[in-house]
Design a protein around this motif. Sequence first.
Motif, PDB file in Angstrom:
ATOM      1  N   GLU A  57     -10.525  -0.651   6.511  1.00 29.81           N
ATOM      2  CA  GLU A  57      -9.875  -0.916   7.729  1.00 29.81           C
ATOM      3  C   GLU A  57      -8.303  -1.662   7.481  1.00 29.81           C
ATOM      4  O   GLU A  57      -7.520  -1.583   8.238  1.00 29.81           O
ATOM      5  CB  GLU A  57     -10.570  -1.635   8.644  1.00 29.81           C
ATOM      6  N   VAL A  58      -8.407  -2.049   6.067  1.00 28.01           N
ATOM      7  CA  VAL A  58      -7.050  -2.692   5.908  1.00 28.01           C
ATOM      8  C   VAL A  58      -5.898  -2.008   5.191  1.00 28.01           C
ATOM      9  O   VAL A  58      -6.127  -1.360   3.929  1.00 28.01           O
ATOM     10  CB  VAL A  58      -7.219  -4.041   4.697  1.00 28.01           C
ATOM     11  N   ALA A  59      -4.986  -1.383   5.805  1.00 27.44           N
ATOM     12  CA  ALA A  59      -3.988  -0.896   5.314  1.00 27.44           C
ATOM     13  C   ALA A  59      -2.606  -1.454   5.085  1.00 27.44           C
ATOM     14  O   ALA A  59      -2.727  -2.667   5.548  1.00 27.44           O
ATOM     15  CB  ALA A  59      -3.606   0.393   6.499  1.00 27.44           C
ATOM     16  N   SER A  60      -1.818  -0.984   4.139  1.00 31.47           N
ATOM     17  CA  SER A  60      -0.501  -1.872   3.645  1.00 31.47           C
ATOM     18  C   SER A  60       0.259  -1.841   4.868  1.00 31.47           C
ATOM     19  O   SER A  60       0.612  -0.836   5.722  1.00 31.47           O
ATOM     20  CB  SER A  60       0.094  -0.886   2.753  1.00 31.47           C
ATOM     21  N   PRO A  61       0.713  -3.095   5.240  1.00 31.64           N
ATOM     22  CA  PRO A  61       1.800  -3.405   6.343  1.00 31.64           C
ATOM     23  C   PRO A  61       2.996  -3.006   5.884  1.00 31.64           C
ATOM     24  O   PRO A  61       4.166  -3.537   6.555  1.00 31.64           O
ATOM     25  CB  PRO A  61       1.431  -4.834   6.678  1.00 31.64           C
ATOM     26  N   TYR A  75      -3.864 -12.763   8.933  1.00 35.48           N
ATOM     27  CA  TYR A  75      -2.696 -12.101   9.180  1.00 35.48           C
ATOM     28  C   TYR A  75      -2.320 -11.276   7.618  1.00 35.48           C
ATOM     29  O   TYR A  75      -2.613 -12.044   6.777  1.00 35.48           O
ATOM     30  CB  TYR A  75      -1.527 -12.766   9.540  1.00 35.48           C
ATOM     31  N   HIS A  76      -1.920 -10.274   7.740  1.00 37.45           N
ATOM     32  CA  HIS A  76      -1.364  -9.606   6.470  1.00 37.45           C
ATOM     33  C   HIS A  76      -0.203  -9.147   6.621  1.00 37.45           C
ATOM     34  O   HIS A  76       0.133  -8.465   7.388  1.00 37.45           O
ATOM     35  CB  HIS A  76      -2.386  -8.463   5.831  1.00 37.45           C
ATOM     36  N   ILE A  77       0.876  -9.653   5.741  1.00 31.11           N
ATOM     37  CA  ILE A  77       2.220  -9.343   6.040  1.00 31.11           C
ATOM     38  C   ILE A  77       3.006  -8.862   4.833  1.00 31.11           C
ATOM     39  O   ILE A  77       2.652  -9.134   3.886  1.00 31.11           O
ATOM     40  CB  ILE A  77       2.864 -10.810   6.482  1.00 31.11           C
ATOM     41  N   VAL A 102      -5.630 -17.571   8.081  1.00 38.95           N
ATOM     42  CA  VAL A 102      -5.076 -17.407   6.749  1.00 38.95           C
ATOM     43  C   VAL A 102      -4.105 -16.450   6.789  1.00 38.95           C
ATOM     44  O   VAL A 102      -4.206 -15.431   7.314  1.00 38.95           O
ATOM     45  CB  VAL A 102      -6.410 -16.813   5.852  1.00 38.95           C
ATOM     46  N   VAL A 103      -3.082 -16.751   6.259  1.00 35.23           N
ATOM     47  CA  VAL A 103      -1.779 -15.548   6.262  1.00 35.23           C
ATOM     48  C   VAL A 103      -1.427 -15.366   4.765  1.00 35.23           C
ATOM     49  O   VAL A 103      -0.855 -16.110   3.906  1.00 35.23           O
ATOM     50  CB  VAL A 103      -0.625 -16.565   6.908  1.00 35.23           C
ATOM     51  N   LEU A 104      -1.807 -13.968   4.477  1.00 34.73           N
ATOM     52  CA  LEU A 104      -1.621 -13.269   3.321  1.00 34.73           C
ATOM     53  C   LEU A 104      -0.125 -12.593   3.438  1.00 34.73           C
ATOM     54  O   LEU A 104       0.193 -11.842   4.543  1.00 34.73           O
ATOM     55  CB  LEU A 104      -2.608 -12.180   3.048  1.00 34.73           C
ATOM     56  N   ILE A 105       0.746 -12.905   2.551  1.00 40.10           N
ATOM     57  CA  ILE A 105       2.072 -12.344   2.431  1.00 40.10           C
ATOM     58  C   ILE A 105       2.496 -11.699   1.383  1.00 40.10           C
ATOM     59  O   ILE A 105       2.392 -12.489  -0.061  1.00 40.10           O
ATOM     60  CB  ILE A 105       3.153 -13.430   2.874  1.00 40.10           C
ATOM     61  N   GLU A 106       2.736 -10.480   1.106  1.00 37.92           N
ATOM     62  CA  GLU A 106       3.355  -9.696  -0.035  1.00 37.92           C
ATOM     63  C   GLU A 106       4.801  -9.886   0.188  1.00 37.92           C
ATOM     64  O   GLU A 106       5.531  -9.915   1.042  1.00 37.92           O
ATOM     65  CB  GLU A 106       2.910  -8.072   0.133  1.00 37.92           C
ATOM     66  N   TRP A 107       5.456 -10.133  -1.056  1.00 36.34           N
ATOM     67  CA  TRP A 107       7.032 -10.352  -1.122  1.00 36.34           C
ATOM     68  C   TRP A 107       7.511 -11.495  -0.649  1.00 36.34           C
ATOM     69  O   TRP A 107       8.763 -11.721  -0.177  1.00 36.34           O
ATOM     70  CB  TRP A 107       7.598  -9.001  -0.720  1.00 36.34           C
ATOM     71  N   GLY A 108       6.582 -12.448  -0.148  1.00 36.64           N
ATOM     72  CA  GLY A 108       7.040 -13.820   0.432  1.00 36.64           C
ATOM     73  C   GLY A 108       7.956 -14.595  -0.394  1.00 36.64           C
ATOM     74  O   GLY A 108       8.647 -15.343   0.120  1.00 36.64           O
TER      75      GLY A 108
END
Length: 146
Positions: A57-61, A75-77, A102-108
């Motif tokens: 169910e987890v897709a790239s945001p 959150y997934h950002i 829990v806030v997961l951040i790509e390119w943060g």
Amino acid sequence: MPTYRTRSESETIALGERLARALPAKRTVLLIGNLGAGKTTLAKGIVNGLGAADPEEVASPTFTLIHEYGNGGVYHIDLYRLEELREVATLGLDEILDRDAVVLIEWGERFPQILPRERTEIRIRALANDEREIAVTETEMSKVDE
Ligand code: ADP
Ligand code: MG
């Protein structure tokens, strides 16, 4: 710094599930690595390990920028598509980072100004074939405070 090796997508998901158990309920987690390194894959495992959603169910945001799971517990950002701090400011991230989540951040890491000083940083590096090296660091508050 704890460092892990995985040899497949499913091993990275399993590692994410394990790492999730060590996370407090409120934490910012930077997922750092090149395109295709496995940031979103690891996020699938973390989200699942936190009991917020199944990995499928987890897709790239990448286009939606922010996904929420488990009634606001996770959150997934993905900030890849944003170029300027001004654009990031319109997302309301500061409010999300304040929540008990829990806030997961790509390119943060491209926008250090918006990040809390106390955070978890997970660096993913592609090695030969499908192997990945995954290193986890916790930033310390004690040395920078006062
Ligand atoms: P990112 O979010 O960092 O751009 P993704 O997680 O979306 O990366 O994609 C990682 C890609 O690499 C997927 O296609 C996945 O199948 C592949 N892959 C191969 N080996 C691994 C591994 N050990 N861990 C994670 N992904 C892997
Ligand atoms: Mg991604």
